[in-house]
Design an enzyme around this catalytic site. Sequence first.
Site, PDB file in Angstrom:
ATOM      1  N   ASP A  56       0.819  -1.209   0.000  1.00 27.88           N
ATOM      2  CA  ASP A  56       0.000   0.000   0.000  1.00 27.88           C
ATOM      3  C   ASP A  56       0.853   1.260   0.000  1.00 27.88           C
ATOM      4  O   ASP A  56       2.076   1.215   0.152  1.00 27.88           O
ATOM      5  CB  ASP A  56      -0.889   0.030   1.249  1.00 27.88           C
ATOM      6  CG  ASP A  56      -2.010  -0.981   1.190  1.00 27.88           C
ATOM      7  OD1 ASP A  56      -2.386  -1.376   0.082  1.00 27.88           O
ATOM      8  OD2 ASP A  56      -2.503  -1.371   2.268  1.00 27.88           O
ATOM      9  N   TYR A 114       5.874 -10.064   7.305  1.00 25.17           N
ATOM     10  CA  TYR A 114       5.839  -8.611   7.445  1.00 25.17           C
ATOM     11  C   TYR A 114       6.393  -8.228   8.811  1.00 25.17           C
ATOM     12  O   TYR A 114       6.211  -8.952   9.800  1.00 25.17           O
ATOM     13  CB  TYR A 114       4.407  -8.081   7.323  1.00 25.17           C
ATOM     14  CG  TYR A 114       3.899  -7.962   5.912  1.00 25.17           C
ATOM     15  CD1 TYR A 114       3.995  -6.755   5.218  1.00 25.17           C
ATOM     16  CD2 TYR A 114       3.317  -9.047   5.267  1.00 25.17           C
ATOM     17  CE1 TYR A 114       3.513  -6.641   3.917  1.00 25.17           C
ATOM     18  CE2 TYR A 114       2.839  -8.943   3.965  1.00 25.17           C
ATOM     19  CZ  TYR A 114       2.943  -7.739   3.303  1.00 25.17           C
ATOM     20  OH  TYR A 114       2.476  -7.631   2.017  1.00 25.17           O
TER      21      TYR A 114
END
EC number: 5.4.99.12
Length: 275
Positions: A56, A114
């Site tokens: 994003d 992540y």
Amino acid sequence: MRIALGLQYDGSPYAGWQTQLHQPTIQDELEKALTAFIGEEAKAFPVHTITAGRTDTGVHALGQVVHFDTNVGREDFSWVRGVNTFLPKSIVVNWAKEVPEEFSARFSAYERTYIYALHAGPCRSPIVNARAGYLMLPPDQFLDVEAMKKSAECLIGEHDFSSFRSSECQSKTPVKTIYAIDIISQEPWVYFRIRGNAFLHHMIRNIVGCFLQIGQGRQQSGWMAEVLTAKNRQIAAPTFMADGLYLAKIKYPEEFAIPQPWLENAWLPTNVIGK
């Protein structure tokens, strides 16, 4: 032929990975650089990249993987050196490798890691501006790390993560599998490392937002299980800022021999990056 690339990038100047009209994106910068390096041949065989994870706006990558098809042959390191010549300083190709046609940067991946880096304290640090999330806390307070760790236990395994899913998520199913969550405290820093098969849009940032509600004592550790069970985005915490989120690692079947990301040049501590 099909070529795979390993990327690192600072996501702060970009509106995410995927091409968007009138917005700077990492995909656009990479495809422009590849086209410039390939030269005339790119006119007949335009470059189109496929990525393992469509990060994003503002999200960074330490170990992003992409692939593209081309009719131009180059040595592996020639791709690295040549493409980097045309990339902005915020994006770098670490490695390149010819892969079989059945390899897909997205669909061949079976695990993604992540890392969320959070600075918590009375004053934000301008040195890591846009590189870390920030939570303002009084000088004599810190997050309850043990409560956050306890709350994470319910998230391990295969679940319907609808409560942590963005309304803009395009995933076909909210069911994902989380393999491990590690919360590493090094005051004034906390690092959240999450491994899973795949993640929904905003899923990591929404989970981190819930962790911080619990860490500040606004919710009990059992609240995380209630949020998960509800399958309702309105129940969970607001989406936390993108600044501290890093796509760290992606794993593929050994048959593809995909190189490991170059993490030695990351600013994150060694015990956070892991093996």
